[in-house]
Scaffold this active site. Structure first.
Site, PDB file in Angstrom:
ATOM      1  N   ASN A 295       4.457   4.676   4.099  1.00 30.16           N
ATOM      2  CA  ASN A 295       4.996   3.588   3.262  1.00 30.16           C
ATOM      3  C   ASN A 295       5.637   4.210   2.024  1.00 30.16           C
ATOM      4  OD1 ASN A 295       4.073   1.568   4.932  1.00 30.16           O
ATOM      5  ND2 ASN A 295       2.415   0.892   3.622  1.00 30.16           N
TER       6      ASN A 295
ATOM      7  N   ALA B  26      -0.425   1.657  16.214  1.00 28.36           N
ATOM      8  CA  ALA B  26      -0.311   0.750  17.344  1.00 28.36           C
ATOM      9  C   ALA B  26       0.482  -0.502  16.967  1.00 28.36           C
ATOM     10  CB  ALA B  26      -1.700   0.353  17.840  1.00 28.36           C
TER      11      ALA B  26
ATOM     12  N   SER C   7      -6.359   1.973  17.182  1.00 31.68           N
ATOM     13  CA  SER C   7      -7.365   1.070  16.640  1.00 31.68           C
ATOM     14  C   SER C   7      -8.718   1.524  17.152  1.00 31.68           C
ATOM     15  CB  SER C   7      -7.080  -0.370  17.073  1.00 31.68           C
ATOM     16  OG  SER C   7      -7.058  -0.467  18.492  1.00 31.68           O
TER      17      SER C   7
ATOM     18  N   HIS D 198       4.172   4.577  13.369  1.00 31.22           N
ATOM     19  CA  HIS D 198       3.035   4.999  12.539  1.00 31.22           C
ATOM     20  C   HIS D 198       1.687   4.613  13.115  1.00 31.22           C
ATOM     21  CE1 HIS D 198       2.496   0.861  11.288  1.00 31.22           C
ATOM     22  NE2 HIS D 198       1.658   1.171  10.332  1.00 31.22           N
TER      23      HIS D 198
ATOM     24  N   ASP E 251       0.868  -1.192   0.000  1.00 29.68           N
ATOM     25  CA  ASP E 251       0.000   0.000   0.000  1.00 29.68           C
ATOM     26  C   ASP E 251       0.899   1.234   0.000  1.00 29.68           C
ATOM     27  OD1 ASP E 251      -2.086   1.725   0.030  1.00 29.68           O
ATOM     28  OD2 ASP E 251      -2.849   1.151   2.001  1.00 29.68           O
TER      29      ASP E 251
ATOM     30  N   SER F 282      -6.021   7.801  19.342  1.00 28.74           N
ATOM     31  CA  SER F 282      -4.885   8.099  18.474  1.00 28.74           C
ATOM     32  C   SER F 282      -4.053   9.193  19.130  1.00 28.74           C
ATOM     33  CB  SER F 282      -5.375   8.558  17.097  1.00 28.74           C
ATOM     34  OG  SER F 282      -6.148   7.556  16.468  1.00 28.74           O
TER      35      SER F 282
ATOM     36  N   CYS G  23       0.493   4.763   1.936  1.00 26.80           N
ATOM     37  CA  CYS G  23      -0.550   4.735   2.959  1.00 26.80           C
ATOM     38  C   CYS G  23      -0.172   5.769   4.007  1.00 26.80           C
ATOM     39  CB  CYS G  23      -0.629   3.346   3.580  1.00 26.80           C
ATOM     40  SG  CYS G  23      -1.956   3.174   4.786  1.00 26.80           S
TER      41      CYS G  23
ATOM     42  N   LYS H 174     -15.248   2.624   8.638  1.00 25.88           N
ATOM     43  CA  LYS H 174     -14.152   1.767   8.193  1.00 25.88           C
ATOM     44  C   LYS H 174     -14.646   0.767   7.160  1.00 25.88           C
ATOM     45  CE  LYS H 174     -12.313  -1.461  10.312  1.00 25.88           C
ATOM     46  NZ  LYS H 174     -12.604  -2.383   9.189  1.00 25.88           N
TER      47      LYS H 174
ATOM     48  N   ASN I 268      -7.323  -1.912   7.741  1.00 26.69           N
ATOM     49  CA  ASN I 268      -7.271  -0.976   8.874  1.00 26.69           C
ATOM     50  C   ASN I 268      -7.480   0.476   8.448  1.00 26.69           C
ATOM     51  OD1 ASN I 268      -4.861  -0.604   7.529  1.00 26.69           O
ATOM     52  ND2 ASN I 268      -3.582  -0.618   9.357  1.00 26.69           N
TER      53      ASN I 268
END
Length: 475
Positions: free
Chosen positions: A325, A400, A375, A398, A95, A380, A98, A474, A202
């Site tokens: 990433n 958890a 999560s 970046h 990804d 956060s 991301c 999500k 996620n």
């Protein structure tokens, strides 16, 4: 992880001493609890990365690390092109780019609570999420190539967002060196209808409350106050980035062999930076970075449109947008002299300190925001880079980091159970997939507070604020 294999440097730094084919040491950050909870595969992958040609100084592993494809997720490594350095698709990840974007709403928690259910439903209906999700945007041909070259700057030109947003995005919203001709038609086809979508896994859009301030003065510079509400978006380059990673990992295997590079693991497939395939990958990977930047820019505008229906006097200003990433060309001081390096960050966030030339003027006094996603239900964090000693090439954690696989999470939780338990705590979940909710259950992740504290103690970044979720959309 077996700590007997490590040399403890200090409270939050552990070293894998060079042995065998390793060219540099591996440095893993985290307190003893986090280190012991890491899979031994993290240490193995760190040692493997340390054996690649042209690697500089060390391999750095963040406190949220877990094993990934080739590189550990949470891994940072820099390569010198003038010393045979390589670029690795596995060192960037599937990804590509991301990342996380946070917007300020200017609203307070009571204002949002009054419309929380309706706001959650409106966001769910306006933010395409889930496997195979599509938006009303279709790109192909010249339009696709223009997006891949222009990134968030292209999105603003098309009417998604404001020009001032670009100052608060890495690379000012556009990654130089992107070459859409290096991106396969299959990758472009996969992205044809995926702009402005969250995807699955996620990835999320959260409405969050600023619960705790650790540094009120820095928070004020960032526009944060206790009790404020922000919107955070976590997603990347969708199908295009995944296809690029898949194709180049396949093609880099024979390229590594032709270059005489011994790979301790096939998943570490790489190519010399100064090689045709290395240059093609960089052109494609930078295009994917622009894709992700444009995608988050569009999603941010979708969120603004929803909030405008409920709060027309609150325009949602962008705090910052940062990727985790990537491989980027940066200048870092090594052995007392500046060197131009290709810095791979896989599941790690760039964290430049105050006065860095790449920061917008408004943030030069405090450092780059580091946006750490937790999560569902766990909160956060917002940190800022310190630039202290150019540690880990100015990188931080970046998120958890997973504590268990998605398969293991499915055995332990049901999606409906997670949704109901979080609703009792005032957190509304909206998702097209209850299976996806179970896979991303809060208990499937490490303690994000512990991760962030370890990062701060290691000198990677400094805590500014803790955010509590109110709404989560999500995939």
């Amino acid at each position: 992880m077996d700590t007997s294999r490590l040399t403890r440097i200090d409270e939050t730094s552990w070293q894998i001493d060079p042995s065998g084919a390793m060219r540099v040491p591996g440095i893993i950050y985290g307190d003893e609890t986090l280190i012991r909870a890491m899979d031994d595969k993290v240490a193995e992958q760190t040692a493997n990365v340390a054996s690649l040609p042209g690697i500089v100084k060390g391999v750095y592993v963040m406190p949220d690390a877990h094993w990934g494809y080739g590189f550990p997720i949470g891994g940072v490594a820099a390569f010198d092109p003038d010393e045979g350095g390589v670029v690795s698709a596995g060192g960037v990840g599937f990804d590509v780019s991301c990342g996380v974007r946070t917007l300020l709403t200017g609203l307070t928690v009571p204002e949002v609570r009054r419309v929380q259910e309706r706001l959650a439903d409106a966001l769910m209906s306006s933010i395409p999420a889930g496997v195979g999700s599509h938006s009303g945007i279709t790109l192909q041909g010249r339009e696709m190539d223009a997006m891949l070259r222009g990134g968030a700057a292209w999105a603003v030109e098309q009417g998604w967002g404001r020009t001032e947003d670009l100052q608060r995005i890495e690379e000012r919203g556009r990654m130089e060196g992107a070459d859409p001709d290096c991106v396969s038609e299959r990758a472009k086809k996969r992205q044809r209808r995926e702009m402005g979508t969250l995807g699955s896994g996620n990835h999320y859009l959260e409405v969050q409350a600023v619960e705790t301030l650790y540094d009120p003065d820095t928070a004020a510079v960032l526009g944060l106050a206790e009790g404020d509400v922000v919107v955070t978006i976590h997603c990347g380059s969708r199908g295009l980035g995944h296809q690029i990673g898949t194709e180049f990992l396949r093609d880099m295997l024979p390229a590594a062999a032709e270059a005489g590079i011994h790979l301790p693991d096939r998943e570490l497939a790489c190519a010399p930076i100064h090689s045709p395939i290395g240059e093609r990958y960089l052109g494609a990977m930078r295009s994917a970075i622009n894709c992700a930047l444009a995608n988050r820019q569009i999603l941010g505008e979708f969120a603004r449109e929803v909030f405008a229906r409920f709060f027309p006097d609150h325009p949602l200003d962008l705090l910052y947008d940062v990727s985790h990433n990537t491989c980027k060309v940066e200048t870092h001081t090594v052995d007392g002299r500046p060197r131009r390096l290709f810095v791979h960050r896989k599941g790690a966030t760039r964290a430049f300190g105050p006065a860095h030339a790449d920061l917008p003027e408004a943030l030069c006094g405090v450092g780059q925001p580091v946006l750490i996603g937790g999560s569902m239900g766990t909160g956060s964090h917002i940190l800022v880079g310190t630039g202290a000693g150019d540690k880990a090439f100015s990188s931080a954690c970046h998120g958890a980091g997973r504590a268990m696989s998605r398969r293991a999470a499915l055995k332990q939780w049901r999606g409906r159970q997670v949704v109901d338990e979080l609703a009792e705590r005032g957190i509304l979940i909206r998702s097209p997939s209850l299976r996806g909710v179970a896979e991303e259950a809060p208990g499937a992740y490490k303690d994000v507070d512990q991760v962030v504290i370890a990062a701060e103690r290691a000198g990677l970044a400094r805590r500014v604020a803790h955010l509590r979720p109110l709404i989560c959309v999500k995939g």
